[in-house]
Write a protein that holds these residues in place. Structure first.
Motif, PDB file in Angstrom:
ATOM      1  N   UNK A 208       4.493  -1.998   4.560  1.00 39.40           N
ATOM      2  CA  UNK A 208       4.236  -2.906   3.440  1.00 39.40           C
ATOM      3  C   UNK A 208       5.537  -3.269   2.729  1.00 39.40           C
ATOM      4  N   UNK A 209       6.393  -2.243   2.533  1.00 34.08           N
ATOM      5  CA  UNK A 209       7.691  -2.500   1.878  1.00 34.08           C
ATOM      6  C   UNK A 209       8.532  -3.429   2.740  1.00 34.08           C
ATOM      7  N   UNK A 210       8.560  -3.162   4.076  1.00 35.43           N
ATOM      8  CA  UNK A 210       9.337  -4.012   4.988  1.00 35.43           C
ATOM      9  C   UNK A 210       8.791  -5.443   4.987  1.00 35.43           C
ATOM     10  N   UNK A 211       7.439  -5.554   4.981  1.00 35.07           N
ATOM     11  CA  UNK A 211       6.833  -6.890   4.960  1.00 35.07           C
ATOM     12  C   UNK A 211       7.190  -7.633   3.676  1.00 35.07           C
ATOM     13  N   UNK A 212       7.145  -6.903   2.554  1.00 36.67           N
ATOM     14  CA  UNK A 212       7.505  -7.535   1.287  1.00 36.67           C
ATOM     15  C   UNK A 212       8.979  -7.963   1.284  1.00 36.67           C
ATOM     16  N   UNK A 213       9.834  -7.048   1.797  1.00 41.31           N
ATOM     17  CA  UNK A 213      11.256  -7.393   1.855  1.00 41.31           C
ATOM     18  C   UNK A 213      11.503  -8.582   2.773  1.00 41.31           C
ATOM     19  N   UNK A 214      10.819  -8.604   3.940  1.00 38.75           N
ATOM     20  CA  UNK A 214      10.968  -9.723   4.868  1.00 38.75           C
ATOM     21  C   UNK A 214      10.461 -11.017   4.251  1.00 38.75           C
ATOM     22  N   UNK A 215       9.324 -10.902   3.535  1.00 44.96           N
ATOM     23  CA  UNK A 215       8.773 -12.079   2.878  1.00 44.96           C
ATOM     24  C   UNK A 215       9.726 -12.588   1.789  1.00 44.96           C
ATOM     25  N   UNK A 216      10.271 -11.632   1.024  1.00 50.92           N
ATOM     26  CA  UNK A 216      11.226 -12.026  -0.001  1.00 50.92           C
ATOM     27  C   UNK A 216      12.471 -12.644   0.616  1.00 50.92           C
ATOM     28  N   UNK A 217      12.930 -12.051   1.763  1.00 45.31           N
ATOM     29  CA  UNK A 217      14.106 -12.583   2.438  1.00 45.31           C
ATOM     30  C   UNK A 217      13.838 -13.991   2.957  1.00 45.31           C
ATOM     31  N   UNK A 218      12.638 -14.185   3.553  1.00 51.32           N
ATOM     32  CA  UNK A 218      12.276 -15.516   4.029  1.00 51.32           C
ATOM     33  C   UNK A 218      12.197 -16.498   2.875  1.00 51.32           C
ATOM     34  N   UNK A 219      11.638 -16.015   1.769  1.00 56.11           N
ATOM     35  CA  UNK A 219      11.520 -16.877   0.599  1.00 56.11           C
ATOM     36  C   UNK A 219      12.897 -17.277   0.085  1.00 56.11           C
ATOM     37  N   UNK A 220      13.787 -16.260   0.013  1.00 55.53           N
ATOM     38  CA  UNK A 220      15.152 -16.553  -0.426  1.00 55.53           C
ATOM     39  C   UNK A 220      15.840 -17.493   0.547  1.00 55.53           C
TER      40      UNK A 220
END
Length: 326
Positions: A208-220
Motif C-alpha cells: 500500500x505504501x509503495x502504491x501510494x508512493x508510486x501514485x504520488x510519483x506518477x502524479x508528480x
C-alpha cells in the motif's frame, strides 16, 4: 484408676518373666504398661472381655507366649506379624473368623490353638482339632503354611495391582505427553499462523505504501510533464508569435519575387516565340535574353575550368595523404 496404680497392680501380677492378667475383667490390653516390662515375656490375658487388640500391641516384640483364650476377640491387628519373638499363642474360644495376612510372618510360632472359633472353612481345615499338644504344634505349622499361601496370593494380587496401576500410570503419562505434544504443536501452529498473518499484513502495508508512493510519483511526474508541456506550449506560442510576422513578410516577398520572375519569363517567352518579337517593345527584351544566353555560355567554360582545378587539387591531396602514411 491412675497410671501409677496400674503400674503397681501390673507389678503385683508379675512373677519372674510371667504376667498374669487373667480373670481381671479387662476390656482392653494395658499395652503401655506391658511395654515397660520387657523382661516379662509371658502374658496371660485369658478369661477377660477383650474384643480387640490395639495396633500398639504389635510393638511388644519381646513377648514369647501370649494366652488370649476365652475372650471376645473378633479380629487381630493387621501388623500382628511384627511379633517376631512369639512362639506360643492361645486363641481358644474367641470369635475369630479369619487371620491377618501378616500372620504368616510369625516364623518362630511353634504352638497355636484356634479351637471354638467360627473360622472360615479353609482356615478351620488347616487349624485342625487342637485337642492336644501335638495337634496344637501341627496347627501352628499348618496355619503358617496356609497363611503363607494366602500371603503369596496377596503379594501376587498386589504385584498385579501395582503392575496394573503402573501400566495405567504409564498410559496416563503417555496420554499426558501426547496431549502436551498436541498442545505444543497447536501452539506452534498458532504462532506460525499468527506470524504468517503479521507477515501478510506487513506485506500489504508495504504494498500500500509503495502504491501510494508510486501514485504520488506518477502524479508528480504528470504534473511536471504538464508544467513542462505548458511551458513548451507557451514558449512555442511566443516563438510563433515572434516569428510569425517575419515568416509572413519573407513569404510575401518570395511570392512577389516569384510573380515578377514568372511575369518576366512570360514577357520573354511572348517576345521570343510570338509575332510580337518585331515590336518595338520586345526589342529590348530580346536583346536582354540574348545577352543572358551569351553570358551563360561564357560561364560554362569557367565552370569547367573550376571543376578541373578542384579535381587536380583533390588528387594531389589524396596522394600527399597516402605518402605521409607510408
Amino acid at each position: 484408676m491412675s497410671k501409677n496404680s496400674k503400674v503397681m497392680n501390673l507389678k503385683d501380677n508379675i512373677s519372674g518373666n510371667e504376667v498374669d492378667l487373667s480373670l481381671c475383667n479387662l476390656t482392653e490390653v494395658p499395652v503401655r504398661e506391658l511395654s515397660l516390662f520387657t523382661k516379662a515375656t509371658v502374658v496371660d490375658l485369658s478369661c477377660n472381655n477383650i474384643t480387640s487388640l490395639p495396633p500398639e500391641f504389635c510393638n511388644l516384640t519381646h513377648l514369647v507366649k501370649v494366652d488370649l483364650s476365652k475372650n471376645q476377640l473378633t479380629c487381630l491387628p493387621d501388623d500382628v506379624g511384627n511379633l517376631s519373638g512369639l512362639q506360643h499363642l492361645d486363641l481358644y474360644n474367641n470369635k475369630l473368623t479369619v487371620l491377618p495376612v501378616s500372620f504368616s510372618q510369625l516364623r518362630n510360632l511353634k504352638w497355636l490353638d484356634l479351637k471354638d472359633n467360627p473360622l472360615e472353612a479353609e482356615l478351620a481345615k488347616a487349624a485342625g482339632d487342637c485337642l492336644d499338644e501335638k495337634q496344637c504344634k501341627q496347627c501352628a505349622s499348618r496355619v503358617l503354611q496356609h497363611m503363607r499361601v494366602i500371603q503369596e496370593e496377596v503379594d501376587r494380587a498386589r504385584e498385579k495391582r501395582l503392575l496394573k496401576e503402573k501400566e495405567q500410570e504409564r498410559k496416563r503419562e503417555m496420554k499426558q505427553r501426547e496431549r502436551e505434544a498436541r498442545e505444543k504443536e497447536a501452539r506452534k501452529r498458532e504462532k506460525a499462523e499468527e506470524k504468517e498473518k503479521r507477515r501478510r499484513e506487513y506485506n500489504a502495508q508495504m504494498a500500500a505504501i509503495a502504491a501510494r508512493e508510486q501514485q504520488q510519483q506518477k502524479k508528480k511526474s504528470g504534473e511536471k510533464k504538464k508544467k513542462n508541456g505548458q511551458a513548451a506550449a507557451d514558449k512555442k506560442v511566443v516563438v510563433e508569435v515572434t516569428q510569425k510576422p517575419q515568416r509572413s513578410l519573407i513569404g510575401l516577398m518570395f511570392k512577389l519575387l516569384l510573380l515578377v520572375l514568372l511575369g518576366l519569363a512570360a514577357v520573354a517567352a511572348t517576345c521570343r516565340l510570338t509575332d510580337l518579337r518585331k515590336e518595338a517593345v520586345c526589342v529590348p527584351v530580346n536583346v536582354a535574353v540574348d545577352d543572358g544566353l551569351s553570358w551563360a555560355r561564357e560561364q560554362e567554360g569557367v565552370v569547367r575550368q573550376l571543376m578541373q582545378n578542384l579535381s587536380t587539387a583533390a588528387k594531389e591531396f589524396l596522394e600527399s595523404t597516402k605518402a605521409s602514411k607510408n
